[in-house]
Design a protein around this motif. Structure first.
Motif, PDB file in Angstrom:
ATOM      1  N   ARG A 141      14.692   5.815  -7.996  1.00  0.00           N
ATOM      2  CA  ARG A 141      13.501   4.999  -7.522  1.00  0.00           C
ATOM      3  C   ARG A 141      12.819   4.334  -8.880  1.00  0.00           C
TER       4      ARG A 141
ATOM      5  N   ARG B 220      12.043   3.658   0.259  1.00  0.00           N
ATOM      6  CA  ARG B 220      12.772   3.802   1.502  1.00  0.00           C
ATOM      7  C   ARG B 220      14.066   3.012   1.116  1.00  0.00           C
TER       8      ARG B 220
ATOM      9  N   THR C 205       8.205   0.901  -8.450  1.00  0.00           N
ATOM     10  CA  THR C 205       7.148   1.701  -7.710  1.00  0.00           C
ATOM     11  C   THR C 205       6.028   0.806  -7.741  1.00  0.00           C
ATOM     12  N   ASP C 206       4.931   1.331  -7.212  1.00  0.00           N
ATOM     13  CA  ASP C 206       3.876   0.536  -6.998  1.00  0.00           C
ATOM     14  C   ASP C 206       3.180  -0.177  -8.328  1.00  0.00           C
TER      15      ASP C 206
ATOM     16  N   ARG D 123       4.179  -3.196   7.017  1.00  0.00           N
ATOM     17  CA  ARG D 123       3.940  -2.124   6.117  1.00  0.00           C
ATOM     18  C   ARG D 123       4.593  -2.643   4.858  1.00  0.00           C
TER      19      ARG D 123
ATOM     20  N   ASP E  73       2.100  -2.158   2.055  1.00  0.00           N
ATOM     21  CA  ASP E  73       2.466  -1.146   0.982  1.00  0.00           C
ATOM     22  C   ASP E  73       4.019  -1.284   0.648  1.00  0.00           C
TER      23      ASP E  73
ATOM     24  N   ALA F 277       5.890   1.686  -0.988  1.00  0.00           N
ATOM     25  CA  ALA F 277       6.418   2.844  -0.014  1.00  0.00           C
ATOM     26  C   ALA F 277       7.697   2.249   0.783  1.00  0.00           C
ATOM     27  N   GLU F 278       7.764   1.067   1.042  1.00  0.00           N
ATOM     28  CA  GLU F 278       8.924   0.517   1.894  1.00  0.00           C
ATOM     29  C   GLU F 278      10.115   0.441   0.856  1.00  0.00           C
TER      30      GLU F 278
END
Length: 208
Positions: free
Chosen positions: A137, A128, A140-141, A117, A121, A124-125
């Motif tokens: 955060r 976490r 980001t993407d 993952r 992605d 997303a990891e």
């Protein structure tokens, strides 16, 4: 290592800590409140990747099949077995080291990252990871793009200035073609070990 000032987080990465038997006790003695992160991936893929790394440094290395089988003279489908003592195979039995870490640390201080993952992605990891460390955060993407040459995502150091940071030359190598019978036998070998790991961690990684 420099002193950690108030408001800072010091991070250190040494993959061998995960399997070094004395590491959990020593890390706990150093700081029982430390937070631990481990990236785990399909153990079959991990074993082949480990071998590929070694083969890139040693020309003329025997085939993967010659290492992984206890009886290399046996015909495919014969009465051969997986050599569980070979490091690339042994290191994929994740339940063993994970159990040792759980004897010293609660699950709340051990974050397991899904290696597959992380590639598919990464944002997303990384979300976490940032949550686990109590950080805002920030990543980001928008900080990732997929590098088709390497087959891995690369990190953009900022949204405004696209300066990429990709994995080094030792990452992203093409894996050799492995006999399908050996792959099947490896998956059969790992299945009970994976199930133990899923039970211990409470996470089903859905490895084949």
């Amino acid at each position: 290592m420099p002193a950690t000032l108030e408001g800072q987080i010091t991070m250190e990465k040494t993959p061998s800590y995960w399997v070094t038997k004395s590491a959990p006790k020593r890390v706990y003695a150093m700081n029982p409140a430390v937070k631990l992160i481990a990236v785990v991936r399909d153990p079959v893929t991990r074993a082949i990747s480990d071998y590929t790394q070694s083969a890139s440094k040693r020309s003329g290395l025997p085939r993967f099949e010659d290492f992984v089988l206890l009886n290399t003279s046996a015909q495919w489908g014969g009465s051969w077995s997986i050599d569980a003592s070979w490091p690339p195979v042994r290191l994929g039995i994740y339940a063993r080291p994970y159990r040792r870490w759980l004897r010293r640390f609660p699950k709340s201080r051990l974050l397991l990252i899904n290696g597959e993952r992380l590639v598919a992605d990464p944002a997303a990891e990384m979300a976490r990871v940032q949550d686990f460390l109590g950080l805002k955060r920030v990543i980001t993407d928008k900080h990732f793009y997929f590098n088709s040459t390497k087959g891995f995502p690369c990190l953009l150091k900022s949204e405004s200035k696209a300066v990429p940071h990709c994995l080094g030359k030792t990452k992203g190598r093409n894996h050799p073609q492995i006999n399908v019978s050996v792959i099947k036998r490896l998956r059969e070998f790992y299945k009970p070990h994976n199930e133990k790991f899923y039970q211990l961690s409470g996470i089903h990684f859905r490895w084949p």
